[in-house]
Write an enzyme that holds these catalytic residues in place. Sequence first.
Site: not given
Length: 381
Positions: A77-79, A130, A248, A224, A156, A128, A251, A165
Site C-alpha cells: 500500500p502507498t498513498g 490505519y 515503512h 504491517k 498498519t 490497508q 519513512r 520527513r
Amino acid sequence: MALVCLDDFRAYAKRHLPKGTWDYFEGGADECATRDDNILAFKRIRLRPRVLKNVSTVDTRTTIQGTEISCPVSIAPTGFHCLAWPDGETSMARGAEAQGVCYVTSMYSTSSLTDIVAAAPSGLRWFQLYMHKDRQLVTELVREVEALGFRVLVLTVDTPVGGKRRADLRNSFGLPAHLSLQIIPEARQVGAGHQLPIADIDPSVCWEDVSWLRSLTRLPIVLKGILTREDAEQAVGRGVQGILVSNHGGRQLDGVLATVGGPRPGGLGEPWPGTFGRFLPAGARAHTHTHTHTFIHSLVFIERLLCAEHCTMCLGSTSRQHIETVQQRAHTRTHNRARTRLCTQSLLANPWPWSCPVSALPWPLFRPCPCPCPVPISTPG
C-alpha cells in the site's frame, strides 16, 4: 529509450515530477539511514547457485492467503497515486490485475474504492487500514471493503504518529488543490498545502485494538510494521493470519533494522520459534531482490512504485523473467514453491505452532558470518 526496470522508472519520474512530489515519494524519516539501508542490505547477501539441474519446466505461481498469484511479487500500500499519474490507484489496480498479483489499496488513496474495484473487477485486492481515532469510521470502512470484495485487511501498526520527513517539512508538502483523499470522509478537503490526515491516526492504539478489529470482521488480518520476534509472537496470540515485516520504507522511525539482512542476535535473519507466514515490502527494487526475498520470506510486496500501470506491468513481467533465469542456474523452483506454500497455506490450515516450521527445513537459509562481508544464502542441493 525504453524503460525496462524500476530504476528506469525512478529516473524518469525524478526528471518529470515536481520537486515536492518527488521528495515525498523518495524521502525517508530524519537522516534516511533506514531507507538507504533497506537497499544496501541486499549488497550484503550473495546467492550460491547450483548448476546442472533439470529446470526445463519453470512455474513461478504461488498462493497467498489461499489465492493463486502469478509470481511471489505483489504491490504494497502507498498513498497519493494521483500525484504521479492521472488515473492514480485505478491504474495500479489494472496493472496488478493484468499481471495476476495482489494489490493492497491504501487508506490514503486519491481514487475511490468503487473506482478501484471497477477498474480491476477480477483483481486480487487487499485493503490497508490505519486505526483512526473515530472507531465508527473504522467500522464503516471495514463493512465497505467487505462488501466490495476485498480479501484481507492489512492493519498498519508502526504509525502512532507521523515520521519526521525533513524534505516534506522543507517543502511544506500537501496535496494540491485538484486532489483530495477519497476514502476518509474527514480528509475530503481541497486546497494547496492542506494538512495531511496523519493527526487522525489514534496514538493510543494497542494490542487490544487488534483484538477488537479481529472481533469486527471475518476477513483475515495481516499486521504491517512488525520488526521483532516478540511482536510477531504477540500477533499470533491475537489471532492474525500474517505479518508484513516492514519499517515503512524507512519513512517512520529512522535507525531501525533493514527488513532484509544478515544474521544478528534477535534479528530478522534468525527464524522465529514456530515461524508463521511473513511477507516483506521494503527495499526490493531490482529483480535479484525479489529472488532473494523468497528465500527469507514467503512473498515480496513492492513499495514506492510511482503509480504507472506500465511500471506495474514491467515489474510483474520482468520479475518473473528474472526469477526464471536465476532458477535455471540455482534450481530454486522446488525450494521457493514449497517455502511459499508453507508460509501462506499453512497459516489457515494449521494452528500455532506450525506442525512443520521453517526451522525444520533441511537446509540453512543463511550461513552466519562474523564479519561485514557478504552473507551467502544456501540453496538446496
